[in-house]
Design an enzyme around this catalytic site. Structure first.
Site, PDB file in Angstrom:
ATOM      1  N   HIS B 115       0.858  -1.193   0.000  1.00 52.82           N
ATOM      2  CA  HIS B 115       0.000   0.000   0.000  1.00 52.82           C
ATOM      3  C   HIS B 115       0.893   1.242   0.000  1.00 52.82           C
ATOM      4  O   HIS B 115       1.621   1.460  -0.967  1.00 52.82           O
ATOM      5  CB  HIS B 115      -0.930  -0.079   1.216  1.00 52.82           C
ATOM      6  CG  HIS B 115      -2.178   0.732   1.105  1.00 52.82           C
ATOM      7  ND1 HIS B 115      -3.349   0.362   1.718  1.00 52.82           N
ATOM      8  CD2 HIS B 115      -2.460   1.896   0.499  1.00 52.82           C
ATOM      9  CE1 HIS B 115      -4.280   1.269   1.481  1.00 52.82           C
ATOM     10  NE2 HIS B 115      -3.764   2.204   0.746  1.00 52.82           N
ATOM     11  N   ILE B 117       3.997   3.810   0.576  1.00 47.11           N
ATOM     12  CA  ILE B 117       5.431   3.583   0.460  1.00 47.11           C
ATOM     13  C   ILE B 117       6.186   4.878   0.742  1.00 47.11           C
ATOM     14  O   ILE B 117       5.687   5.972   0.445  1.00 47.11           O
ATOM     15  CB  ILE B 117       5.750   3.031  -0.958  1.00 47.11           C
ATOM     16  CG1 ILE B 117       7.193   2.604  -1.087  1.00 47.11           C
ATOM     17  CG2 ILE B 117       5.401   4.035  -2.033  1.00 47.11           C
ATOM     18  CD1 ILE B 117       7.461   1.850  -2.381  1.00 47.11           C
ATOM     19  N   ASN B 169      -2.443   2.381   6.121  1.00 47.25           N
ATOM     20  CA  ASN B 169      -2.576   2.977   4.806  1.00 47.25           C
ATOM     21  C   ASN B 169      -1.230   3.482   4.306  1.00 47.25           C
ATOM     22  O   ASN B 169      -0.703   2.985   3.321  1.00 47.25           O
ATOM     23  CB  ASN B 169      -3.607   4.102   4.834  1.00 47.25           C
ATOM     24  CG  ASN B 169      -3.998   4.563   3.448  1.00 47.25           C
ATOM     25  OD1 ASN B 169      -3.186   5.027   2.659  1.00 47.25           O
ATOM     26  ND2 ASN B 169      -5.276   4.422   3.139  1.00 47.25           N
ATOM     27  N   ASN B 271      -3.282  10.169  -1.728  1.00 47.10           N
ATOM     28  CA  ASN B 271      -1.912  10.297  -1.245  1.00 47.10           C
ATOM     29  C   ASN B 271      -1.327  11.678  -1.487  1.00 47.10           C
ATOM     30  O   ASN B 271      -1.592  12.315  -2.504  1.00 47.10           O
ATOM     31  CB  ASN B 271      -1.025   9.246  -1.899  1.00 47.10           C
ATOM     32  CG  ASN B 271      -1.411   7.852  -1.457  1.00 47.10           C
ATOM     33  OD1 ASN B 271      -1.923   7.658  -0.355  1.00 47.10           O
ATOM     34  ND2 ASN B 271      -1.188   6.879  -2.310  1.00 47.10           N
TER      35      ASN B 271
END
Lengths: 364, 365
Positions: B115, B117, B169, B271
């Protein structure tokens, strides 16, 4: 008991109206900035460029200084000081400022322009400009002849009709004939009620040069019109419903037959049909909520957005499928409340209800 | 009388929840196409590119193939269980080349659903350490991996799990052993749907110091992605359903976070990438959570994509005191569906998605 039922019904109705209006109202919408290339404002326009009509050789005529005769008490008082004008901008010489066009003497003191359209004679190059004019007493359609050398307009005919209830846009289909869209019935503060309750009092009038007839009736939220390249279809925008309605035009009597509706997903204003690509260019308001705030205070910026509808369908039904592009967006600082957009040879003009006019080079 | 009151309160609660949810749900949102310049997909990625981390030299690491089936399999497309978790590397400085798969350590083969990174670059040795959120079958892990550029492989440095990791997450690396990590829900199963519906605040944001894990923000919901400011003094956290980017002032060492500012971005943000050269924040975003949900239940249904850039205009000690919102990229889902991340490197953009492809764009306007 009856009272409770009535209260409940009114509450349910109000809730339903709120639900229907809310996507168009865009309370949480932001005006994201994005450009197709370098963009700048066009001098000297600062008090609106509500509608733009573009000739096939790249000359744009822009209506400016619109004083909307809706609920004036709610609007910024500065709007009442606006002067109605027509400007000309040449896409072939974009570095040049927009130039004011001299009005016919009859209109100098009574000019409050809204939608504009034009008709060009293919052989003689004569040009007629059609302008919706909210005169003091009525909405008129001014049919004017343009003089290239003098950069002036002379009044050919001032068309009045009892069918003109609240004219927004105009679409010329001949040197004397046109379609006029009524965006509602009431003027003044009663219009707010008309919108809130959803009364279907708008219409489209066809004037063949002699008589006027209603070709679309009992509709709400009608705004702007454009013609397909081959002249067989009419595009009509519906603002809060965020739709373009496509009609087939009857050659004999100018009647309109509804064909299909395209959902554009944002509150759209004026529409321009590019004769070369058949793309539809729209000025749009990503937040009607911020728009209404800007109307009460012109210094409060309201976001702007341009949408381009690119048809993917076959010749028989061009808009059966389509792509939605958004080549331009602004937070309101460059231009507030974009109402129109036209395209010419990788350049774009964006007009606004009460603010600036923006020119962009399209490099993307 | 009592029953009527209960019914009324329940109705009022439901209406309020529906209203709050609808704002973020974007039922009428369309994916308008707009580009900052020429854009294309990057081969061979087709099964997701959820998050991306970039080195100072423009080497981008992409997490791909997140399975999602551990997260209520009945609600997601059955094909997710066929996805293979991978890390790809893409070089911005050699952008014509495809993305290349990086080989995983043996422990993670067949055990990898990546997920969020992040990465750390050792300025002296040049070593690149990857921190990857991994939804293993047995639980939630943060894998710390070392990148071997010659063999294009990752070797396992450390595997961290903790009872506070409920539904991870994104991860933010602090140093070789410590990191911040977000929980986007309490439940990992289908029960997670109850959390936004009922407004449950059972998520926390965790600091793992190398030995001990502790909640540094509690009683929240929907913590999604995390990034660090250029000077390390602020932590950025996204809240998709509230369409917000939150800015926290950070105390280094103790890693205590204090909410400083909340920016309403106007769209469900996923993100966040903090551009170290400009201070801009780049966000992969979802114009319509409704369409994203449909896309996850049937991958063939397109979900619109959008990239938002927040440009800080404030002073050094409060950069987002004023800001501008740009949207340089938008798509109807044909090029990329469900954009979840966007990273910027020298006028180029890489856009990742939850379960679809990757887009590479030149930024010209």
């Amino acid at each position: 008991m009856i009272l409770k039922a009535i209260v409940l019904l009114i509450a349910l109705f109000a809730l339903q109206r709120v639900w229907q209006l809310s996507p168009g109202f865009g309370i949480h919408s932001k005006g994201y900035i994005h450009r197709p290339g370098p963009c700048r404002t066009v001098k000297p326009i600062q008090t609106g460029s509500e509608d733009i009509t573009l000739t096939d050789n790249g000359i744009a005529f822009i209506s400016s200084g619109l004083r909307l005769n809706l609920c004036k008490q709610l609007f910024d008082k500065k709007i009442q000081q606006f002067t109605g004008r027509i400007y000309k901008f040449n896409f072939n010489d974009p570095a040049h400022a927009a130039v004011e066009v001299a009005l016919p003497r009859e209109l100098e003191k009574d000019f409050n322009p809204h939608g504009v359209s034009h008709w060009k004679d293919a052989s003689s190059d004569e040009l007629w400009l059609f302008v919706v004019n909210h005169r003091k007493d009525n909405d008129n359609v001014e049919v004017m002849k343009y003089n290239h050398e003098l950069n002036s307009l002379s009044l050919v005919r001032s068309v009045q009709s009892t069918m003109f209830t609240s004219v927004n846009d105009i679409l010329a289909v001949g040197p004397k004939s046109f379609y006029a869209s009524n965006d509602g019935y009431f003027h003044g503060c009663l219009r707010s009620l008309e919108v809130v309750v959803g009364l279907a009092l708008g219409s489209v009038v066809f004037f063949d040069g002699v008589t006027a007839s209603l070709v679309v009736q009992r509709q709400s939220d009608l705004n702007s019109m454009a013609l397909s390249e081959d002249g067989t279809r009419l595009f009509l925008t519906k603002t809060f419903e965020q739709q373009i309605n496509i009609f087939n035009i009857s050659k004999e009597n100018g009647n309109l037959m509804f064909d299909r509706a395209i959902d554009v997903g944002v509150s759209i204003d004026n529409i321009y049909a590019d004769p070369v690509s058949e793309d539809l260019w729209l000025g749009a308001h990503s937040s009607m909520y911020l728009l209404s705030q800007h109307m009460t205070n012109l210094d409060a910026k309201a976001p702007s957005k341009v949408v381009r509808v690119h048809p993917l369908g076959l010749e028989a039904d061009r808009f059966e499928s389509y792509e939605l592009h958004s080549p331009f967006g602004d937070d309101g600082r460059l231009i507030s409340r974009s109402s129109s957009a036209v395209y010419y040879q990788e350049q774009m003009l964006v007009g606004s209800i009460s603010d600036t006019l923006v020119f962009c080079d399209i490099i993307v | 009388m009592f029953l009527k009151t209960v019914a009324f309160i329940l109705l009022a609660f439901l209406v309020q929840r529906a209203w709050k949810l609808s704002l973020g749900f974007g039922t009428s949102d369309v994916g308008y196409i707009n580009r900052p310049g020429p854009c294309r997909n990057v081969a061979p990625i087709e099964t997701g590119s959820e998050d991306i981390a970039v080195t100072s030299n423009g080497l981008a690491f992409i997490s791909s193939g997140m399975q999602l089936s551990d997260m209520c399999s009945s609600a997601v497309d059955a094909r997710f269980s066929q996805f293979v978790g991978r890390i790809y590397v893409f070089d911005f400085q050699n952008s014509k080349q495809d993305a290349v798969e990086v080989s995983l350590p043996k422990e993670l083969q067949y055990n990898f659903s990546p997920h969020g990174i992040d990465l750390l670059e050792d300025s002296e040795t040049g070593e690149i350490l990857l921190f990857v959120v991994n939804h293993r079958k047995i639980g939630e892990f943060v894998e710390i991996l070392s990148y071997q550029p010659e063999s294009r492989s990752l070797s396992m440095v450390r595997s961290v799990t903790h009872e506070l990791f409920t539904s991870l997450n994104d991860v933010l690396a602090i140093d070789r052993n410590s990191f911040l990590v977000s929980n986007d829900a309490y439940f990992r199963s289908c029960w997670r749907i109850l959390e936004p519906l009922l407004g449950l605040r059972w998520c926390n944001f965790i600091y793992f110091d190398g030995t001990v894990g502790q909640s540094i923000i509690e009683n929240g919901h929907d913590f999604n992605s995390v990034a660090l400011s250029r000077n390390g003094k602020q932590v950025y956290l996204t809240r998709p359903s509230e369409m917000k980017l939150e800015i926290y002032n950070r105390s280094k060492g103790t890693e205590t976070l204090k909410l400083h500012q909340s920016i309403n971005v106007g769209m469900a943000v996923d993100n966040v990438f903090s551009d170290q050269s400009t201070g801009d924040l780049w966000l992969g975003s979802h114009p319509s959570l409704a369409l994203l949900t449909k896309h996850l239940s049937d991958i063939d249904l397109r979900a619109p994509s959008q990239v938002i850039r927040i440009q800080p205009l404030g002073p050094q000690n409060d950069p987002f005191n004023t800001y501008k919102l740009f949207s340089p990229f938008g798509d109807d889902g044909e090029l990329v569906s469900g954009s979840s991340s966007a990273v910027h490197f020298k006028d180029k953009l890489l856009i990742g998605t939850v379960a679809h492809k990757v887009a590479y764009c030149e930024v010209q306007s």
